[in-house]
Design a protein around this motif. Structure first.
Motif, PDB file in Angstrom:
ATOM      1  N   MET A  33       4.808  62.420  33.172  1.00  0.00           N
ATOM      2  CA  MET A  33       3.981  62.754  34.266  1.00  0.00           C
ATOM      3  C   MET A  33       2.540  62.334  34.096  1.00  0.00           C
ATOM      4  O   MET A  33       2.201  62.815  33.048  1.00  0.00           O
ATOM      5  N   GLY A  34       2.010  61.586  35.176  1.00  0.00           N
ATOM      6  CA  GLY A  34       0.696  61.217  34.604  1.00  0.00           C
ATOM      7  C   GLY A  34      -0.105  60.890  35.760  1.00  0.00           C
ATOM      8  O   GLY A  34       0.284  61.014  36.923  1.00  0.00           O
ATOM      9  N   TRP A  35      -1.472  60.892  35.577  1.00  0.00           N
ATOM     10  CA  TRP A  35      -2.600  60.690  36.585  1.00  0.00           C
ATOM     11  C   TRP A  35      -3.190  59.332  36.335  1.00  0.00           C
ATOM     12  O   TRP A  35      -3.527  59.089  35.105  1.00  0.00           O
ATOM     13  N   TYR A  36      -3.189  58.405  37.290  1.00  0.00           N
ATOM     14  CA  TYR A  36      -3.860  57.171  37.104  1.00  0.00           C
ATOM     15  C   TYR A  36      -4.840  57.011  38.337  1.00  0.00           C
ATOM     16  O   TYR A  36      -4.859  58.161  39.235  1.00  0.00           O
ATOM     17  N   ARG A  37      -5.760  56.131  37.901  1.00  0.00           N
ATOM     18  CA  ARG A  37      -6.850  56.098  39.065  1.00  0.00           C
ATOM     19  C   ARG A  37      -7.212  54.475  39.359  1.00  0.00           C
ATOM     20  O   ARG A  37      -7.182  53.789  38.442  1.00  0.00           O
ATOM     21  N   TYR A  93      -3.816  58.415  41.614  1.00  0.00           N
ATOM     22  CA  TYR A  93      -2.211  58.312  41.768  1.00  0.00           C
ATOM     23  C   TYR A  93      -1.720  59.313  40.824  1.00  0.00           C
ATOM     24  O   TYR A  93      -1.951  59.195  39.514  1.00  0.00           O
ATOM     25  N   CYS A  94      -0.459  59.939  41.250  1.00  0.00           N
ATOM     26  CA  CYS A  94       0.359  60.762  40.349  1.00  0.00           C
ATOM     27  C   CYS A  94       1.380  59.657  40.287  1.00  0.00           C
ATOM     28  O   CYS A  94       2.026  59.043  40.932  1.00  0.00           O
ATOM     29  N   SER A  95       2.089  59.859  38.727  1.00  0.00           N
ATOM     30  CA  SER A  95       3.207  58.934  38.448  1.00  0.00           C
ATOM     31  C   SER A  95       4.387  59.865  37.676  1.00  0.00           C
ATOM     32  O   SER A  95       3.897  60.846  36.777  1.00  0.00           O
TER      33      SER A  95
END
Length: 119
Positions: A33-37, A93-95
């Motif tokens: 799980m990750g956070w992107y921007r 954005y959450c992935s």
């Protein structure tokens, strides 16, 4: 599978914000799980990620200011951001990299939440 973010908003420089993300649906396991921007006018970039074993990685620009954590039982991930700067302004954005019961792995994305750092 649905991935839903929450917690964005307007914050002053130096302030803090906590982003949350929940994945739901046909989930056997979530490998990552990750956070992107995506800052205005720029490409999307990884902010922070965490594996189901708890290994984390951070972009150099947020190291020391952000902490990512997850609850494997609830399929949630949280990003605590402190010491926010103008350049942190972006859509976040959450992935979730999800494996279903048929052993198919798909990367799902949320719709994004806007973080604006401004005085």
């Amino acid at each position: 599978v649905q991935v839903v973010e929450s917690g964005g908003g307007l914050v002053q420089p130096g302030g803090s914000l906590r982003l949350s993300c929940a994945a739901s649906g046909s989930i056997y396991s979530i490998n990552f799980m990750g956070w992107y921007r995506r800052p205005p006018g720029k490409e999307r970039e990884l902010v922070a990620g965490i594996t189901n074993g708890g290994d984390t990685n951070y972009a150099d620009s947020v190291k020391g200011r952000c902490t990512i954590s997850r609850d494997n039982a609830k399929n949630t991930v949280t990003l605590q951001m402190n010491g926010l700067k103008d350049e942190d302004t972006a859509v976040y954005y959450c992935s979730a990299v999800v494996t279903n019961s048929a052993s198919v792995t798909i990367n799902y994305w949320g719709k994004g939440t806007l973080v604006t750092v401004s005085s």
